[in-house]
Design a protein around this motif. Structure first.
Motif, PDB file in Angstrom:
ATOM      1  N   TRP A 283     -37.904 129.759  36.796  1.00 36.56           N
ATOM      2  CA  TRP A 283     -38.358 130.922  37.559  1.00 36.56           C
ATOM      3  C   TRP A 283     -37.769 132.190  36.957  1.00 36.56           C
ATOM      4  O   TRP A 283     -38.432 133.198  36.825  1.00 36.56           O
ATOM      5  CB  TRP A 283     -37.931 130.755  39.018  1.00 36.56           C
ATOM      6  CG  TRP A 283     -37.998 132.010  39.822  1.00 36.56           C
ATOM      7  CD1 TRP A 283     -36.965 132.858  40.116  1.00 36.56           C
ATOM      8  CD2 TRP A 283     -39.158 132.589  40.444  1.00 36.56           C
ATOM      9  NE1 TRP A 283     -37.407 133.908  40.869  1.00 36.56           N
ATOM     10  CE2 TRP A 283     -38.745 133.772  41.086  1.00 36.56           C
ATOM     11  CE3 TRP A 283     -40.500 132.212  40.503  1.00 36.56           C
ATOM     12  CZ2 TRP A 283     -39.634 134.586  41.794  1.00 36.56           C
ATOM     13  CZ3 TRP A 283     -41.375 133.029  41.218  1.00 36.56           C
ATOM     14  CH2 TRP A 283     -40.947 134.198  41.849  1.00 36.56           C
ATOM     15  N   PHE A 286     -39.348 134.378  34.221  1.00 37.25           N
ATOM     16  CA  PHE A 286     -40.408 135.331  34.526  1.00 37.25           C
ATOM     17  C   PHE A 286     -39.923 136.764  34.338  1.00 37.25           C
ATOM     18  O   PHE A 286     -40.689 137.657  34.020  1.00 37.25           O
ATOM     19  CB  PHE A 286     -40.851 135.191  35.986  1.00 37.25           C
ATOM     20  CG  PHE A 286     -41.919 134.170  36.213  1.00 37.25           C
ATOM     21  CD1 PHE A 286     -43.058 134.138  35.423  1.00 37.25           C
ATOM     22  CD2 PHE A 286     -41.803 133.252  37.244  1.00 37.25           C
ATOM     23  CE1 PHE A 286     -44.060 133.207  35.657  1.00 37.25           C
ATOM     24  CE2 PHE A 286     -42.796 132.322  37.479  1.00 37.25           C
ATOM     25  CZ  PHE A 286     -43.921 132.301  36.683  1.00 37.25           C
ATOM     26  N   VAL A 366     -45.227 141.829  35.994  1.00 38.72           N
ATOM     27  CA  VAL A 366     -45.433 140.386  36.179  1.00 38.72           C
ATOM     28  C   VAL A 366     -46.095 139.784  34.938  1.00 38.72           C
ATOM     29  O   VAL A 366     -47.090 139.081  35.043  1.00 38.72           O
ATOM     30  CB  VAL A 366     -46.265 140.054  37.446  1.00 38.72           C
ATOM     31  CG1 VAL A 366     -45.483 140.339  38.689  1.00 38.72           C
ATOM     32  CG2 VAL A 366     -47.588 140.828  37.471  1.00 38.72           C
ATOM     33  N   TYR A 403     -52.180 143.981  44.275  1.00 44.84           N
ATOM     34  CA  TYR A 403     -52.906 143.391  43.152  1.00 44.84           C
ATOM     35  C   TYR A 403     -53.892 142.343  43.642  1.00 44.84           C
ATOM     36  O   TYR A 403     -53.564 141.536  44.521  1.00 44.84           O
ATOM     37  CB  TYR A 403     -51.870 142.758  42.222  1.00 44.84           C
ATOM     38  CG  TYR A 403     -52.408 141.858  41.139  1.00 44.84           C
ATOM     39  CD1 TYR A 403     -52.857 142.392  39.937  1.00 44.84           C
ATOM     40  CD2 TYR A 403     -52.422 140.472  41.318  1.00 44.84           C
ATOM     41  CE1 TYR A 403     -53.329 141.556  38.926  1.00 44.84           C
ATOM     42  CE2 TYR A 403     -52.895 139.646  40.306  1.00 44.84           C
ATOM     43  CZ  TYR A 403     -53.348 140.194  39.119  1.00 44.84           C
ATOM     44  OH  TYR A 403     -53.803 139.379  38.120  1.00 44.84           O
ATOM     45  N   SER A 405     -56.647 139.408  41.884  1.00 47.93           N
ATOM     46  CA  SER A 405     -56.896 138.830  40.569  1.00 47.93           C
ATOM     47  C   SER A 405     -58.341 138.404  40.419  1.00 47.93           C
ATOM     48  O   SER A 405     -59.154 138.481  41.338  1.00 47.93           O
ATOM     49  CB  SER A 405     -55.974 137.648  40.331  1.00 47.93           C
ATOM     50  OG  SER A 405     -56.501 136.512  40.976  1.00 47.93           O
ATOM     51  N   SER A 410     -58.249 130.511  43.318  1.00 49.34           N
ATOM     52  CA  SER A 410     -56.951 130.049  42.830  1.00 49.34           C
ATOM     53  C   SER A 410     -55.866 131.112  42.991  1.00 49.34           C
ATOM     54  O   SER A 410     -54.709 130.854  42.706  1.00 49.34           O
ATOM     55  CB  SER A 410     -57.062 129.588  41.377  1.00 49.34           C
ATOM     56  OG  SER A 410     -57.530 130.633  40.576  1.00 49.34           O
ATOM     57  N   SER A 411     -56.226 132.303  43.460  1.00 49.10           N
ATOM     58  CA  SER A 411     -55.171 133.287  43.709  1.00 49.10           C
ATOM     59  C   SER A 411     -54.540 133.066  45.077  1.00 49.10           C
ATOM     60  O   SER A 411     -53.583 133.729  45.441  1.00 49.10           O
ATOM     61  CB  SER A 411     -55.723 134.708  43.608  1.00 49.10           C
ATOM     62  OG  SER A 411     -56.342 135.086  44.816  1.00 49.10           O
ATOM     63  N   LEU A 412     -55.098 132.119  45.842  1.00 47.65           N
ATOM     64  CA  LEU A 412     -54.516 131.784  47.141  1.00 47.65           C
ATOM     65  C   LEU A 412     -53.839 130.421  47.044  1.00 47.65           C
ATOM     66  O   LEU A 412     -54.309 129.539  46.331  1.00 47.65           O
ATOM     67  CB  LEU A 412     -55.611 131.742  48.211  1.00 47.65           C
ATOM     68  CG  LEU A 412     -56.355 133.063  48.443  1.00 47.65           C
ATOM     69  CD1 LEU A 412     -57.542 132.833  49.373  1.00 47.65           C
ATOM     70  CD2 LEU A 412     -55.426 134.115  49.033  1.00 47.65           C
ATOM     71  N   ASP A 413     -52.744 130.253  47.777  1.00 43.17           N
ATOM     72  CA  ASP A 413     -52.051 128.961  47.808  1.00 43.17           C
ATOM     73  C   ASP A 413     -52.949 127.931  48.492  1.00 43.17           C
ATOM     74  O   ASP A 413     -53.333 128.124  49.645  1.00 43.17           O
ATOM     75  CB  ASP A 413     -50.732 129.125  48.573  1.00 43.17           C
ATOM     76  CG  ASP A 413     -49.912 127.843  48.591  1.00 43.17           C
ATOM     77  OD1 ASP A 413     -50.489 126.747  48.432  1.00 43.17           O
ATOM     78  OD2 ASP A 413     -48.692 127.939  48.788  1.00 43.17           O
ATOM     79  N   ARG A 476     -55.001 140.536  51.968  1.00 41.97           N
ATOM     80  CA  ARG A 476     -53.573 140.325  51.703  1.00 41.97           C
ATOM     81  C   ARG A 476     -52.995 141.503  50.923  1.00 41.97           C
ATOM     82  O   ARG A 476     -51.890 141.958  51.195  1.00 41.97           O
ATOM     83  CB  ARG A 476     -53.382 139.030  50.899  1.00 41.97           C
ATOM     84  CG  ARG A 476     -51.939 138.816  50.476  1.00 41.97           C
ATOM     85  CD  ARG A 476     -51.735 137.488  49.803  1.00 41.97           C
ATOM     86  NE  ARG A 476     -52.433 137.413  48.514  1.00 41.97           N
ATOM     87  CZ  ARG A 476     -52.449 136.326  47.751  1.00 41.97           C
ATOM     88  NH1 ARG A 476     -51.821 135.231  48.141  1.00 41.97           N
ATOM     89  NH2 ARG A 476     -53.095 136.314  46.610  1.00 41.97           N
TER      90      ARG A 476
ATOM     91  N   ASP B 210     -51.991 130.377  39.112  1.00 41.34           N
ATOM     92  CA  ASP B 210     -52.495 131.712  39.398  1.00 41.34           C
ATOM     93  C   ASP B 210     -51.921 132.307  40.663  1.00 41.34           C
ATOM     94  O   ASP B 210     -51.556 133.473  40.709  1.00 41.34           O
ATOM     95  CB  ASP B 210     -54.012 131.588  39.618  1.00 41.34           C
ATOM     96  CG  ASP B 210     -54.777 132.251  38.517  1.00 41.34           C
ATOM     97  OD1 ASP B 210     -54.150 132.574  37.496  1.00 41.34           O
ATOM     98  OD2 ASP B 210     -55.990 132.451  38.694  1.00 41.34           O
ATOM     99  N   PHE B 211     -51.849 131.465  41.707  1.00 43.56           N
ATOM    100  CA  PHE B 211     -51.482 132.046  42.996  1.00 43.56           C
ATOM    101  C   PHE B 211     -50.040 132.531  43.001  1.00 43.56           C
ATOM    102  O   PHE B 211     -49.695 133.452  43.731  1.00 43.56           O
ATOM    103  CB  PHE B 211     -51.783 131.076  44.153  1.00 43.56           C
ATOM    104  CG  PHE B 211     -50.882 129.888  44.260  1.00 43.56           C
ATOM    105  CD1 PHE B 211     -49.645 129.986  44.875  1.00 43.56           C
ATOM    106  CD2 PHE B 211     -51.282 128.649  43.774  1.00 43.56           C
ATOM    107  CE1 PHE B 211     -48.829 128.883  44.996  1.00 43.56           C
ATOM    108  CE2 PHE B 211     -50.485 127.546  43.886  1.00 43.56           C
ATOM    109  CZ  PHE B 211     -49.237 127.660  44.495  1.00 43.56           C
ATOM    110  N   VAL B 212     -49.201 131.931  42.154  1.00 47.28           N
ATOM    111  CA  VAL B 212     -47.815 132.408  42.098  1.00 47.28           C
ATOM    112  C   VAL B 212     -47.775 133.823  41.537  1.00 47.28           C
ATOM    113  O   VAL B 212     -47.056 134.689  42.035  1.00 47.28           O
ATOM    114  CB  VAL B 212     -46.936 131.454  41.268  1.00 47.28           C
ATOM    115  CG1 VAL B 212     -45.554 132.047  41.058  1.00 47.28           C
ATOM    116  CG2 VAL B 212     -46.831 130.105  41.959  1.00 47.28           C
ATOM    117  N   LYS B 213     -48.621 134.075  40.540  1.00 45.47           N
ATOM    118  CA  LYS B 213     -48.672 135.436  40.008  1.00 45.47           C
ATOM    119  C   LYS B 213     -49.146 136.407  41.085  1.00 45.47           C
ATOM    120  O   LYS B 213     -48.598 137.502  41.241  1.00 45.47           O
ATOM    121  CB  LYS B 213     -49.598 135.512  38.793  1.00 45.47           C
ATOM    122  CG  LYS B 213     -49.607 136.882  38.172  1.00 45.47           C
ATOM    123  CD  LYS B 213     -50.545 136.985  36.991  1.00 45.47           C
ATOM    124  CE  LYS B 213     -50.519 138.422  36.450  1.00 45.47           C
ATOM    125  NZ  LYS B 213     -51.562 138.652  35.448  1.00 45.47           N
ATOM    126  N   SER B 214     -50.168 135.991  41.850  1.00 45.54           N
ATOM    127  CA  SER B 214     -50.666 136.867  42.905  1.00 45.54           C
ATOM    128  C   SER B 214     -49.603 137.119  43.978  1.00 45.54           C
ATOM    129  O   SER B 214     -49.483 138.227  44.480  1.00 45.54           O
ATOM    130  CB  SER B 214     -51.912 136.265  43.558  1.00 45.54           C
ATOM    131  OG  SER B 214     -53.012 136.385  42.689  1.00 45.54           O
TER     132      SER B 214
END
Lengths: 642, 313
Positions: A283, A286, A366, A403, A405, A410-413, A476, B210-214
């Motif tokens: 982690w 990053f 990021v 932000y 994407s 896939s930008s949501l968990d 969000r 991806d979602f971790v970046k978001s």
């Protein structure tokens, strides 16, 4: 064989191979190497520690431990070999059958594997030993059979993936027989994982063989195996503890080498498939390295842009000067400068691989792991972002700059309902109670025009359409009431029919909330409709920056012009759609002079000598020495159309 | 949830059936006669025939199995060939030792393994490399050897623990803990280490998503990104691994019981093995399979709790 060569580049793997080979050879040739007969008793030296005469000491009967380890190794290694051979033969063949035939055969075989894997191995072996009366061969072969379920899974998985690869499917269509497919395409894919598994399994099989020996279920005393040597040592534990060290140590050493070898093998073939890029190691990796650089003279150009735009009396929100993003030794974004006014929308355009997304990742800090971000100036509402620590910057993200994407789903968990993910952001940025966060989240879901916020709240990402998910992602992003919203190709992945809706939403939200918007896009229609200013990027650099209307009407850079010419809507029916020949060069090949020269119809010797600075034009800035020629051409075009 | 548990339990029944029939058929392949091995060398064919008649081992395998099964469903697993003790009673009196060992080891391995793996995935750097290196080392150390070393140092040299024996919880909870401490530690380190490595690699896979970046780009608190999002996503592929670890731990109890002198099922299994006492072994196999089924069931429920896609289907 490539695999082997790569493996032999790792010192640790070589060391492990060397140890394994040495021990195996010493055991095989025990009769030549061993200093004593394994049964010879030296009654004067019972339970001695290591000495000149007995390097590893003696046991309770005065027998030489080193000699017993060497002879005992024959038993243990042979047992291990039996298990490994069985494991490979059965695991690979059944795995290939399941993976290449598929269908009902596959599902039956998988069921059987499930059953086999849920029986404790050691218990299975006890049954076998009870039935076959202490036959070590029976035990190790059965262990190989039972364990092969694991290898079968691996082989099946890999061969299934290999079989569905487009080039393998193409081979089938082209008439390659099943055995040719197996040999040419599936074998290379399977060999790495199989070798890895074999190495790891050999370690486990050795532990199991030793366990049986330790329980005195293997060879009978006085014969030695590595397991019953430990057992002997345990019996003498109150008198001589040294005995434990070499007897168990040899098993541990061999297992360690086999395990390390397995890991090295896995790294070798998996690094082959994910070539390039720095892999994520934690982690913390990053966190980008931040660097402040002195403003270069070239950075004077954006000041000119600001000057022209300040005449409109705008308030600058974000100011970026000389932003560069490097990953490893590759500079992916190279000295980008621009600013964004309050309530303004700027668009960043360019082909894939031009550094558009990397630019916004750099702004938000990021980027991919192992990145270095440098800039001369990076301010938001006058506050310096460059000097902030990662923790401080994290408070800016979401709260002041948000932000969204490209890939909404896939930008949501995937494991949390949509509403909770919005509420989580609300709680993070507004510090409200759980129930209050829920209420605000529902409000936000309504504000992004989701017809039934309550229903959407409890939906998981996999239950949503792309458009729906993108609206949730926007909700969000709005949770912290940001001043600036960065949207990285927000409509690219969506169906054409919902693109306009999402775009309208973004524009309306911008107007209602007075946000600024940075829109990364490659859609000129979006740019023309929404953006006040357009920034054209090519190979990590800004090549042109001008008000959208001006840029579309009269591009001041050959790349902008070429991009605009290749829009289908602008080309008359029946005329061949112009394209830009060639592709964007890879970052490693970016020249220091004009990066577009290789594809440019205006290119001359002047273009390839020295770096080309951004220079002011009538409308904005352009990184081209031939601006005047573009303007002449435009004038000529105007004459001909008139 | 109830439907899921019921469904999985139904699926598990055939497994029990298969395992029991498998061990039965295997036994029928055994060279020589069981009766002969009981009577020892020097038994006359007449004597052997009589004992076979008594034991019922001269009948066809399937009919023997049917008989066994008919009793087994009523909780009667037959009796030992050697001393005639009821297998069910034998199992009942010894299972608490084995289950205490295996379950305690599993809990420790899961908690410590995930913690170590998460530490390594989050922290990185030298500390993480040391953690990973130690994990590989611990995976390679034979647990029976490790147990003996612990015994040699902590019990024999330092006298910190009793050398062997098991104290039931009912007798003294404190001594129960003390008697389990060393065997549980020795049993679980390998599983802990392998889970640590698995956790690390699964977490790193999720961190690339991806979602971790978001989440990062939208300022979601780091603690939530790591523990609510990343760890939970990593848990889905880890839970099956935990199931396989339990299978291994259950096997490992055999060794621990032997070393620490605890008379559990493992010790029973070893004795029965040396005596060719098949009904006892058969009972133990069925019991272990049952234990594994229960643990897999619990894990299935956990997976469905973690992963909404599984829950839906």
């Amino acid at each position: 064989m490539i695999l082997l060569r790569r493996l032999l580049r790792q010192p640790l793997a070589i060391a492990c191979l060397a140890v394994i080979t040495l021990v195996v050879l010493a055991c095989v040739f025990a009769s030549l190497v061993a200093p004593y007969d394994p049964y010879a008793q030296d009654l004067a030296n019972i339970l001695s520690g290591p000495s000149g005469t007995h390097w590893l000491g003696t046991d309770a009967l005065g027998r030489d431990v080193l000699s017993r380890i060497l002879y005992g190794g024959r038993v243990t290694l042979f047992g291990t070999l039996q298990a490994v051979v069985t494991y490979v033969v059965i695991g690979v063949s059944i795995g290939l059958i399941a993976g290449t035939i598929g269908g009902i055969v596959d599902s039956i075989l998988m069921r059987v594997a499930d059953v086999i894997q849920s029986i404790p191995a050691l218990i299975t072996l006890l049954v076998v030993l009870a039935v076959f009366g202490r036959s070590e061969t029976a035990a190790m072969v059965s262990f190989g059979i039972f364990a092969s379920a694991g290898l079968m899974r691996v082989v099946r998985g890999v061969s299934m993936i290999a079989r569905t690869e487009p080039y393998v499917a193409a081979g089938t269509v082209a008439g390659l027989g099943p055995f040719q497919i197996l040999w040419r395409h599936i074998r290379p894919a399977v060999i790495g994982p199989v070798l890895t598994q074999v190495s790891l399994f050999a370690g486990i099989a050795m532990l199991v063989e030793a366990s049986l020996g330790f329980l005195n279920l293997g060879v009978l005393p006085p014969a030695a195996s590595w397991g019953n040597l430990v057992s002997d040592a345990q019996l003498a534990i109150n008198r001589q503890q040294w005995l434990l060290v070499p007897t168990g140590g040899i098993v541990a050493l061999m297992c360690l080498c086999l395990t390390l070898l397995g890991i090295a093998l896995r790294d070798t073939y998996s690094s082959k498939s994910t070539a390039g890029g720095k892999s994520l190691s934690s982690w913390r990796s990053f966190a980008a390295t931040m660097r402040r650089v002195p403003a270069t003279p070239a950075a004077a150009a954006p000041a000119l842009v600001s000057e022209y735009s300040q005449t409109a009396g705008r308030e600058i929100l974000l100011e970026v000067q000389d932003l560069s993003v490097a990953v490893g030794d590759l500079t992916l974004v190279d000295g980008v400068s621009f600013d964004v006014g309050r309530g303004e929308t700027i668009g960043i355009v360019g082909e894939s691989g031009c550094g558009k997304s990397m630019t916004v990742s750099g702004l938000l800090r990021v980027p991919p792991p192992g990145a270095t971000i440098s800039a001369a100036r990076l301010t938001l509402g006058g506050e310096d972002l460059l000097g902030l620590s990662e923790q401080q910057m994290h408070k800016v993200r979401g709260k002041r700059i948000a932000y969204i994407s490209q890939e909404p789903i896939s930008s949501l968990d995937p494991l949390h309902v949509a509403g909770r993910q919005v509420a989580e952001a609300v709680r993070a940025h507004r510090g409200v109670s759980r129930s209050e966060a829920r209420r605000i989240a529902l409000e936000l879901l309504a504000s992004v025009r989701l017809p039934d916020p309550e229903a959407v709240y409890t939906k998981y990402p996999h239950e949503m359409s792309g458009g729906m998910a993108q609206r949730v992602a926007i909700a969000r992003a709005l949770a912290g009431e940001p001043e600036l919203l960065i949207a990285d190709e927000p409509t690219t992945a969506l169906d054409v029919s919902v693109q306009a809706g999402v775009l309208d939403l973004l524009v309306d939200l911008r107007d209602q909330r007075g946000m600024s918007l940075i829109l990364v896009t490659h859609d000129w229609g979006v740019l023309a409709d929404v953006c006040d200013r357009a920034i054209v990027m090519y190979a990590g650099q800004i090549v042109e920056d001008a008000p959208t209307a001006d840029l579309i009407a009269a591009p001041r850079h050959p790349y902008s012009a070429a991009l605009l010419e290749s829009i289908p809507a602008k080309v008359a029916p029946g005329v061949l759609l112009p394209m830009i020949g060639g592709t964007v060069p890879a970052p490693a090949d970016w020249p220091s002079s004009c990066r577009f020269a290789g594809r440019c119809r205006f290119a001359t010797d002047d273009c390839t000598h020295a770096p080309i600075p951004l220079t002011p034009t009538v409308t904005g800035v352009s990184r081209c020495v031939h601006v005047d020629r573009l303007e002449e051409k435009e004038a000529a075009d105007a004459v001909t159309t008139a | 949830m109830l439907r899921l548990v019921g469904g999985r339990a139904l699926l598990a029944l055939p497994l029990l059936f298969i395992v029991s029939i498998l061990s039965f058929v295997l036994a029928s392949f055994a060279p020589g006669s069981i009766a002969a091995s009981i009577l020892g060398t020097g038994a006359t064919p007449d004597q052997i025939a009589r004992v076979e008649q008594q034991l019922g081992t001269n009948r066809p395998v399937l009919s023997q199995y049917g008989d066994w099964l008919a009793h087994a469903v009523r909780g009667d697993l037959g009796s030992s060939l050697f001393n005639g003790e009821s297998v069910t009673a034998l199992l009942a009196s010894r299972m608490s030792i084995t289950l205490s060992l295996a379950i305690a080891a599993l809990l420790f391995a899961v908690v410590l393994g995930i913690a170590l793996g998460a530490f390594s995935a989050i922290r990185g750097g030298i500390a993480a490399r040391i953690t990973d290196g130690l994990s590989v080392l611990l995976m390679s150390v034979p647990n029976f050897w490790f147990a003996t070393i612990l015994l040699a140092i902590l019990a024999v040299q330092l006298g910190l623990f009793s050398v062997s024996g098991y104290v039931p919880f009912g007798v003294s909870p404190r001594d129960w803990v003390a008697s389990l401490f060393l065997p549980v530690i020795a049993l679980m380190v390998g599983s802990m280490a392998s889970l640590a490595l698995n956790t690390r690699s699964e977490m790193l896979t999720v961190l690339k998503a991806d979602f971790v970046k978001s989440l990062r780009a939208n300022g979601i608190p780091v603690g939530r990104i790591l523990f609510v999002h990343t760890l939970r996503n990593a848990a889905a592929p880890l839970l099956p691994v935990v199931g396989l670890l339990f299978v291994g731990l259950l096997g490992g109890t055999v060794l621990m019981e032997q070393i620490f002198g605890m008379g559990g099922l493992g010790a029973l299994a070893v004795t029965a093995t040396t005596q060719h006492d098949l009904p006892v072994i058969q009972g133990i196999v069925v019991f272990y399979t049952l234990a594994v089924i229960v643990v897999f069931l619990v894990l299935d429920v956990l997976v469905s709790y973690v992963n909404p896609k599984v829950r839906a289907s």
